[in-house]
Write an enzyme that holds these catalytic residues in place. Structure first.
Site, PDB file in Angstrom:
ATOM      1  N   LYS A  29     -19.200  -2.822  -9.199  1.00 48.10           N
ATOM      2  CA  LYS A  29     -20.153  -3.397  -8.250  1.00 48.10           C
ATOM      3  C   LYS A  29     -20.316  -2.486  -7.035  1.00 48.10           C
ATOM      4  O   LYS A  29     -21.188  -2.703  -6.214  1.00 48.10           O
ATOM      5  CB  LYS A  29     -19.756  -4.821  -7.847  1.00 48.10           C
ATOM      6  CG  LYS A  29     -18.525  -4.995  -7.003  1.00 48.10           C
ATOM      7  CD  LYS A  29     -18.400  -6.480  -6.585  1.00 48.10           C
ATOM      8  CE  LYS A  29     -17.093  -6.775  -5.899  1.00 48.10           C
ATOM      9  NZ  LYS A  29     -16.981  -8.162  -5.448  1.00 48.10           N
ATOM     10  N   GLY A  40       0.937   4.120   1.122  1.00 50.58           N
ATOM     11  CA  GLY A  40       2.348   4.492   1.149  1.00 50.58           C
ATOM     12  C   GLY A  40       2.827   5.402   0.054  1.00 50.58           C
ATOM     13  O   GLY A  40       3.487   6.413   0.313  1.00 50.58           O
ATOM     14  N   GLY A  41       2.519   5.088  -1.202  1.00 47.79           N
ATOM     15  CA  GLY A  41       2.981   5.966  -2.264  1.00 47.79           C
ATOM     16  C   GLY A  41       3.086   5.279  -3.599  1.00 47.79           C
ATOM     17  O   GLY A  41       2.692   4.128  -3.763  1.00 47.79           O
ATOM     18  N   ARG A  46       8.829  -7.229   1.368  1.00 45.78           N
ATOM     19  CA  ARG A  46       7.733  -7.679   2.237  1.00 45.78           C
ATOM     20  C   ARG A  46       7.752  -9.173   2.536  1.00 45.78           C
ATOM     21  O   ARG A  46       7.382  -9.584   3.633  1.00 45.78           O
ATOM     22  CB  ARG A  46       6.392  -7.317   1.587  1.00 45.78           C
ATOM     23  CG  ARG A  46       6.133  -5.831   1.647  1.00 45.78           C
ATOM     24  CD  ARG A  46       4.859  -5.455   0.961  1.00 45.78           C
ATOM     25  NE  ARG A  46       4.653  -4.021   1.062  1.00 45.78           N
ATOM     26  CZ  ARG A  46       3.719  -3.348   0.411  1.00 45.78           C
ATOM     27  NH1 ARG A  46       2.887  -3.988  -0.390  1.00 45.78           N
ATOM     28  NH2 ARG A  46       3.595  -2.050   0.565  1.00 45.78           N
ATOM     29  N   ASN A  74       4.867   0.057  -6.074  1.00 38.19           N
ATOM     30  CA  ASN A  74       4.775  -0.313  -7.490  1.00 38.19           C
ATOM     31  C   ASN A  74       3.346  -0.626  -7.943  1.00 38.19           C
ATOM     32  O   ASN A  74       3.098  -0.740  -9.134  1.00 38.19           O
ATOM     33  CB  ASN A  74       5.676  -1.512  -7.802  1.00 38.19           C
ATOM     34  CG  ASN A  74       7.076  -1.072  -8.229  1.00 38.19           C
ATOM     35  OD1 ASN A  74       7.354   0.134  -8.352  1.00 38.19           O
ATOM     36  ND2 ASN A  74       7.957  -2.033  -8.452  1.00 38.19           N
ATOM     37  N   LEU A 123       0.442   1.244  -7.281  1.00 39.00           N
ATOM     38  CA  LEU A 123      -0.172   2.467  -7.811  1.00 39.00           C
ATOM     39  C   LEU A 123       0.470   2.836  -9.146  1.00 39.00           C
ATOM     40  O   LEU A 123      -0.191   3.320 -10.060  1.00 39.00           O
ATOM     41  CB  LEU A 123      -0.038   3.624  -6.809  1.00 39.00           C
ATOM     42  CG  LEU A 123      -0.960   3.572  -5.578  1.00 39.00           C
ATOM     43  CD1 LEU A 123      -0.638   4.700  -4.610  1.00 39.00           C
ATOM     44  CD2 LEU A 123      -2.432   3.647  -5.986  1.00 39.00           C
TER      45      LEU A 123
END
Lengths: 507, 235
Positions: A33, A46-47, A268, A367, A369
């Site tokens: 979209k 972050g990574g 978190r 985790n 990505l």
């Protein structure tokens, strides 16, 4: 229009799935979209976790254990083992196709420590990790001639008489025309639903859960919808994300008295609750990275400095950054097996819209990505395998003709402003289906959603033109968000005990 | 505070009272509170997705990173087909990446990137494909087929990457409608929200081209005319 594998969504998961299906020999079409480089993936900073041990000792087993612990018993150990074991391969593949990972002085891929990790494990590219991975995947798709259609919006999945999936009904945003895209199977990679929290979300305005809502309408099972992750460090006024890497690199959380009040590197959910407690007690909360120094900040956290200056008028080199915890990632989604197959034949899912049971009740930083690469590839491979090996695929594209939402829309009146309701919905969810939950408040939210759903025919759209009607698109998104909200609240009500991001207090 | 927004036929003035707001916040408030029919694109709100690039007072900006001033004039990007209001069709602009082959062609297994190597093209890989440079580039007025600033920056990213085993092939690709068509006016650099200088990247690519045996066709043509009309060398 026909293809073998139709992929809906062009973030990291969708593009990885497209490459995998293409490599397996299938014809692939990607629909988005937006444009293929504008998805939520570009905002991941972050990574990406992989136990490479490039900075200090690490092991795949530690990565697995950290992930399982953070998931609070809601993850599938086999899926977690697979994801963590594949992580080094996934990073090596990204490096081979040209992702510019940051390097250590010895030339190895650099790694930083994020919350809940027992070692520096997140491979990164400054604080633009998602952007650089996404753009490299896009370039790889260009190289491999993957067919990509932009600005096309998923209205509904097309189903055959037997309930299996044979394509999608798509609104071409530019022409305003409906298109039937037929496919032997469909991979949903359409992202999460954090925007139900409206201005209390770090997410792109596009993260409205369209794919999950469509899959649910087509009969797919959803799982874990109550698990919404709140990110500890959203900017106070705008909810724009300040990356976890700021804490990973040594940033502190302070209250108005200048006191640290929690372990900044806990998972978190714990940190978000600690921040919330401070705010409820009347404190303001700040992120402090001043001690890291201007040079370090400019080299490793350039985006964070820019955003703090722009949106809060503070310079993190010399000022505290005012923050609050806001909705960031949705662990719940379409239930899939470890081949990314949903409960509906011909429908696969990956990325944030799917629930591969690897994050459980709380996802670890770094985790997501990883998940989109590992399971994006799995979804692409499974879809190609379905096309070539499954007999059900030989059926023609005889779909069940049903009235779409757009047909009904013509009758809708415009008496209630849905934009205002969208804002109210975000407020309601942040207060009553947020970081801390109480049964009575969940019940109130449930009733409010029921009312809004009833009122939907009174909302409608003001703009009736065909070409690029964002008013219409936002209204369809709002309808999807209401469906998603209903599922989040009912799942939250069904889970009586606290678990990870779903935190219940007795009344 | 008044802003003037280019709509289908003409500019429309809107009154907005939002102190210290970004342009994207202002446009969103116009859309949701005053005029539901206003069309613009946006996504991340944090300058990283490239969706909300547009022109303010004839200069390209990201709406989410620009603080509105009274009297601002808002228009869509240039050199690109306008679909509606501030929304443009990026397909043709993005096609330049494909024509320029901005990808890693062949992975060099022997390459070992150092911390210094990483710095060489870290900035180029910050590109968010917002199209600001494409809009600001004056070459498009005379050559629609120009590969353009962001695509050439993408080429430099891979030419300068030790992991690319065939950088020469990339240099070959950008001789026609590529590095020599740039006027080095630097407009792209001035508008890039990420601080990338495509002009500088194009200069570096010109140097690499010269080292690979290519020369500026407009320059050499005046000596012996040994080049085709399309600007490609014929030796």
């Amino acid at each position: 229009m026909k293809t073998d594998v139709l992929i809906i969504g062009s973030g990291g998961a969708g593009l990885t799935a497209a490459l995998a299906a293409k490599d397996a020999g299938a014809d692939v079409r990607v629909i988005t979209k937006e444009y293929p480089t504008r998805s939520q993936t570009c905002m991941a900073q972050g990574g990406m976790n992989a136990a490479l041990g490039n900075v200090s000792h690490d092991s795949i087993e530690d990565h697995i254990q950290n992930t399982l612990k953070s998931a609070h018993g809601e993850a599938d150990e086999e899926a977690v083992r697979y994801m963590c074991s594949e992580a080094p391969n996934a990073v090596a593949w990204l490096d081979e196709i040209g992702v510019c990972f940051s390097r250590t002085p010895e030339g190895k891929i650099a790694q930083r420590r994020l919350g809940g990790a027992s070692a520096p494990r997140a491979c990164y590219a400054q604080d633009y990790t998602g952007l650089k991975i996404l753009h490299t995947l896009y370039e790889r798709c260009l190289k491999k001639d993957v067919e990509m259609f932009s600005e096309r919006y998923l209205v509904d999945l097309l189903t055959k008489e037997d309930g299996s999936i044979c394509g999608a009904l798509i609104l071409n945003m530019r022409s305003g025309e409906l298109e039937h895209h037929f496919a032997k199977c469909v991979v949903l990679a359409s992202g999460g639903y954090s925007r139900i929290y409206d201005k209390y979300s770090t997410n792109s305005t596009a993260s409205t859960g369209d794919g999950i809502a469509a899959a649910s309408r087509a009969g797919a099972k959803l799982l874990g919808m109550e698990f919404v992750q709140f990110h500890p460090t959203g900017l106070k006024n705008s909810s724009i994300l300040i990356s976890e890497s700021a804490r990973g690199e040594g940033g502190y959380l302070l209250n108005s008295k200048g006191e640290r009040f929690t372990n900044e590197l806990a998972p978190r959910d714990e940190v978000s609750r600690a921040i919330n407690e401070q705010i409820v007690a009347g404190e303001e909360v700040f992120l402090d990275i001043r001690h890291l120094g201007e040079r370090f900040i400019d080299e490793n956290l350039p985006q964070e400095r820019k955003l703090a200056l722009l949106y809060e008028n503070v310079d993190p080199v010399k000022d505290l950054i005012p923050i609050k915890a806001v909705a960031h990632y949705t662990m719940g989604g379409i239930e899939v097996d470890n081949k990314s197959q949903t409960s509906v034949s011909g429908l696969f899912a990956c990325g944030e819209c799917a629930n591969h049971k690897v994050h459980g009740a709380n996802r670890l930083g770094g985790n997501s990505l990883l998940e989109i690469i590992v399971f994006g590839r799995e979804a692409g491979k499974s879809a190609a395998n379905f096309v070539f090996c499954d007999e059900k695929c030989q059926n023609d594209f005889d779909f069940k003709k049903e009235k779409s939402f757009l047909d009904a829309l013509i009758e809708y009146k415009n008496e209630i402003d849905f934009y205002q309701k969208r804002t109210e919905l975000g407020e309601l969810f942040y207060k009553k289906v947020g970081i801390i939950r109480k049964e009575s408040q969940l019940q109130e939210a449930k009733q409010e959603i029921e009312l809004l759903k009833k009122q939907l025919p009174l909302m409608g759209v003001k703009d009736t033109s065909k070409v690029y009607n964002t008013n219409l698109m936002e209204f369809i998104e709002f309808r999807n968000m209401l469906d998603i909200c209903e599922r989040v609240v009912s799942s939250a009500l069904a889970r009586k005990k606290s678990c990870g991001a779903h935190f219940v207090v007795e009344e | 505070m008044k802003v003037h927004v280019k709509r289908e036929s003409d500019f429309v003035a809107y009154d907005v009272e939002l102190p210290d707001a970004t342009l994207l916040e202002v446009l969103s408030s116009i859309k949701t509170e005053q005029d539901n029919s206003l069309a613009f694109s946006s996504g991340c709100r944090s300058s990283v997705c490239g969706s909300c690039s547009m022109r303010v007072n004839e200069k390209e900006v990201l709406a989410c990173a620009y603080k509105v001033q009274d009297g601002d004039v808002i228009e869509p990007l240039k050199n690109i087909e306008v679909i509606r209001d501030l929304v443009v069709n990026m397909d043709k602009a993005l096609e330049t990446k494909k024509r320029a082959k901005t990808w890693l062609q062949t992975y060099n297994k022997e390459a070992k990137l150092t911390h210094e190597d990483e710095k060489i093209n870290a900035l180029q890989s910050d590109c968010i494909l917002c199209g600001s440079c494409y809009s600001a580039c004056p070459v498009y007025a005379v050559n629609e087929e120009f590969l353009g600033p962001f695509a050439l920056t993408g080429v430099w990213k891979y030419v300068s990457d030790k992991r690319e085993a065939q950088p020469k092939e990339k240099i070959d690709t950008i001789q026609t409608n590529g590095v020599w068509d740039c006027t080095l006016c630097n407009e792209c650099t001035l508008v890039c929200p990420q601080g990338i200088s495509s002009k500088a990247d194009i200069e570096k690519l010109r140097m690499k081209s010269t080292m690979a045996g290519y020369a500026d066709p407009s320059f050499t043509q005046s000596f012996d005319g040994g080049f085709g009309f399309d600007g490609s060398p014929s030796f």
